[in-house]
Scaffold this motif. Structure first.
Motif, PDB file in Angstrom:
ATOM      1  N   SER A  27       0.803  -1.212   0.086  1.00 55.16           N
ATOM      2  CA  SER A  27       0.089   0.135  -0.067  1.00 55.16           C
ATOM      3  C   SER A  27       0.814   1.073  -0.118  1.00 55.16           C
ATOM      4  N   ALA A  28       2.132   1.110   0.544  1.00 58.06           N
ATOM      5  CA  ALA A  28       2.759   2.326   0.608  1.00 58.06           C
ATOM      6  C   ALA A  28       3.948   2.593  -0.403  1.00 58.06           C
ATOM      7  N   ILE A  29       4.421   1.503  -0.946  1.00 58.73           N
ATOM      8  CA  ILE A  29       5.745   1.617  -1.560  1.00 58.73           C
ATOM      9  C   ILE A  29       5.244   1.799  -3.247  1.00 58.73           C
ATOM     10  N   ARG A  30       4.212   1.563  -3.674  1.00 61.27           N
ATOM     11  CA  ARG A  30       3.667   1.490  -5.051  1.00 61.27           C
ATOM     12  C   ARG A  30       4.360   2.632  -6.154  1.00 61.27           C
ATOM     13  N   ASP A  31       4.203   3.750  -5.413  1.00 62.33           N
ATOM     14  CA  ASP A  31       4.795   4.991  -6.557  1.00 62.33           C
ATOM     15  C   ASP A  31       5.977   5.846  -5.790  1.00 62.33           C
ATOM     16  N   THR A  32       6.605   5.050  -4.868  1.00 59.28           N
ATOM     17  CA  THR A  32       7.785   5.487  -4.147  1.00 59.28           C
ATOM     18  C   THR A  32       9.056   5.230  -5.098  1.00 59.28           C
ATOM     19  N   ARG A  33       9.702   6.286  -5.376  1.00 62.54           N
ATOM     20  CA  ARG A  33      11.129   6.020  -6.051  1.00 62.54           C
ATOM     21  C   ARG A  33      12.223   6.197  -5.356  1.00 62.54           C
ATOM     22  N   SER A  34      12.201   6.640  -4.170  1.00 60.87           N
ATOM     23  CA  SER A  34      13.321   6.728  -3.207  1.00 60.87           C
ATOM     24  C   SER A  34      13.851   5.638  -2.531  1.00 60.87           C
ATOM     25  N   TYR A  40      12.903   2.557   4.670  1.00 58.87           N
ATOM     26  CA  TYR A  40      12.109   2.974   5.894  1.00 58.87           C
ATOM     27  C   TYR A  40      10.576   2.567   6.118  1.00 58.87           C
ATOM     28  N   ILE A  41      10.043   2.534   4.805  1.00 58.95           N
ATOM     29  CA  ILE A  41       8.538   2.059   4.715  1.00 58.95           C
ATOM     30  C   ILE A  41       8.590   0.496   5.384  1.00 58.95           C
ATOM     31  N   ARG A  42       9.428  -0.256   4.697  1.00 59.23           N
ATOM     32  CA  ARG A  42       9.564  -1.604   5.019  1.00 59.23           C
ATOM     33  C   ARG A  42      10.207  -1.688   6.481  1.00 59.23           C
ATOM     34  N   SER A  43      10.932  -1.041   7.015  1.00 65.69           N
ATOM     35  CA  SER A  43      11.250  -0.852   8.190  1.00 65.69           C
ATOM     36  C   SER A  43      10.107  -0.741   9.283  1.00 65.69           C
ATOM     37  N   ALA A  44       9.288   0.426   8.870  1.00 61.14           N
ATOM     38  CA  ALA A  44       8.195   0.915   9.819  1.00 61.14           C
ATOM     39  C   ALA A  44       7.118  -0.255   9.622  1.00 61.14           C
ATOM     40  N   CYS A  45       6.770  -0.940   8.479  1.00 54.62           N
ATOM     41  CA  CYS A  45       5.781  -1.802   8.472  1.00 54.62           C
ATOM     42  C   CYS A  45       6.293  -3.043   9.216  1.00 54.62           C
ATOM     43  N   ASN A  46       7.246  -3.196   9.279  1.00 58.47           N
ATOM     44  CA  ASN A  46       7.699  -4.639  10.100  1.00 58.47           C
ATOM     45  C   ASN A  46       7.525  -4.285  11.683  1.00 58.47           C
ATOM     46  N   SER A  60       5.847   5.335  20.358  1.00 56.00           N
ATOM     47  CA  SER A  60       6.313   5.065  19.149  1.00 56.00           C
ATOM     48  C   SER A  60       5.571   4.718  17.759  1.00 56.00           C
ATOM     49  N   LYS A  61       4.414   4.306  18.216  1.00 57.13           N
ATOM     50  CA  LYS A  61       3.540   3.870  17.146  1.00 57.13           C
ATOM     51  C   LYS A  61       3.363   5.068  16.214  1.00 57.13           C
ATOM     52  N   GLY A  62       3.149   6.097  16.591  1.00 59.50           N
ATOM     53  CA  GLY A  62       2.694   7.182  15.744  1.00 59.50           C
ATOM     54  C   GLY A  62       3.723   7.686  14.784  1.00 59.50           C
ATOM     55  N   TYR A  63       4.986   7.721  14.907  1.00 54.92           N
ATOM     56  CA  TYR A  63       6.269   7.891  14.199  1.00 54.92           C
ATOM     57  C   TYR A  63       6.061   6.795  13.191  1.00 54.92           C
ATOM     58  N   TYR A  64       5.851   5.577  13.393  1.00 54.95           N
ATOM     59  CA  TYR A  64       6.167   4.604  12.525  1.00 54.95           C
ATOM     60  C   TYR A  64       4.907   4.547  11.649  1.00 54.95           C
ATOM     61  N   ILE A  65       3.727   5.056  11.929  1.00 61.35           N
ATOM     62  CA  ILE A  65       2.560   5.295  11.224  1.00 61.35           C
ATOM     63  C   ILE A  65       2.713   6.752  10.256  1.00 61.35           C
ATOM     64  N   CYS A  66       3.339   7.597  10.688  1.00 59.86           N
ATOM     65  CA  CYS A  66       3.923   8.634  10.035  1.00 59.86           C
ATOM     66  C   CYS A  66       4.672   8.367   8.790  1.00 59.86           C
ATOM     67  N   LEU A  67       5.710   7.551   9.094  1.00 59.82           N
ATOM     68  CA  LEU A  67       6.710   7.224   8.174  1.00 59.82           C
ATOM     69  C   LEU A  67       5.962   6.316   6.907  1.00 59.82           C
ATOM     70  N   VAL A  68       4.989   5.657   7.450  1.00 59.70           N
ATOM     71  CA  VAL A  68       4.285   4.696   6.298  1.00 59.70           C
ATOM     72  C   VAL A  68       3.493   5.428   5.471  1.00 59.70           C
ATOM     73  N   SER A  85      12.632  13.479   9.013  1.00 56.31           N
ATOM     74  CA  SER A  85      12.778  14.359   9.934  1.00 56.31           C
ATOM     75  C   SER A  85      11.361  15.131  10.565  1.00 56.31           C
ATOM     76  N   ALA A  86      10.510  15.173   9.866  1.00 58.54           N
ATOM     77  CA  ALA A  86       9.250  15.890  10.156  1.00 58.54           C
ATOM     78  C   ALA A  86       8.426  14.738  11.068  1.00 58.54           C
ATOM     79  N   CYS A  87       8.642  13.378  10.648  1.00 57.48           N
ATOM     80  CA  CYS A  87       7.867  12.495  11.241  1.00 57.48           C
ATOM     81  C   CYS A  87       8.358  12.309  12.918  1.00 57.48           C
TER      82      CYS A  87
END
Length: 93
Positions: A27-34, A40-46, A60-68, A85-87
């Motif tokens: 759901s999160a990686i689809r259009d991501t080019r970076s 970090y999405i993979r790490s946050a999902c894990n 800590s949960k809000g931080y990882y949700i923000c990243l995803v 950094s913003a998350c």
């Protein structure tokens, strides 16, 4: 018999966690080019699959949700770094 059931139960739970992580990533990686954002999405999902329901990790949960949510679609590593950094600033660990 109980040992066989325990092994089966463990593999079902593990599969379920693997499926949850895969769905989160898809759901999160689809259009991501970076590459940084994808990492970090993979790490946050894990983290969310493993620790997301734990009350001990609620702060800590809000931080990882923000990243995803926010890294999804990041086009460059510079953008991903700014998002991370913003998350971090909006969800101190």
């Amino acid at each position: 018999m109980a040992g066989a059931f325990l092994c089966f139960s463990t593999s079902v739970v593990a599969q379920s966690d693997m499926e949850k992580q895969a769905q989160c990533e898809l759901s999160a990686i689809r259009d991501t080019r970076s590459p940084l954002a994808v990492q970090y999405i993979r790490s946050a999902c894990n983290w969310l699959v493993v620790n997301g329901d734990s009350l001990l990790n609620a702060s800590s949960k809000g931080y990882y949700i923000c990243l995803v949510r926010q890294l999804s679609g990041a086009q460059s590593n510079e953008a991903a770094a700014a998002i991370m950094s913003a998350c971090r600033a909006s969800n101190p660990l």
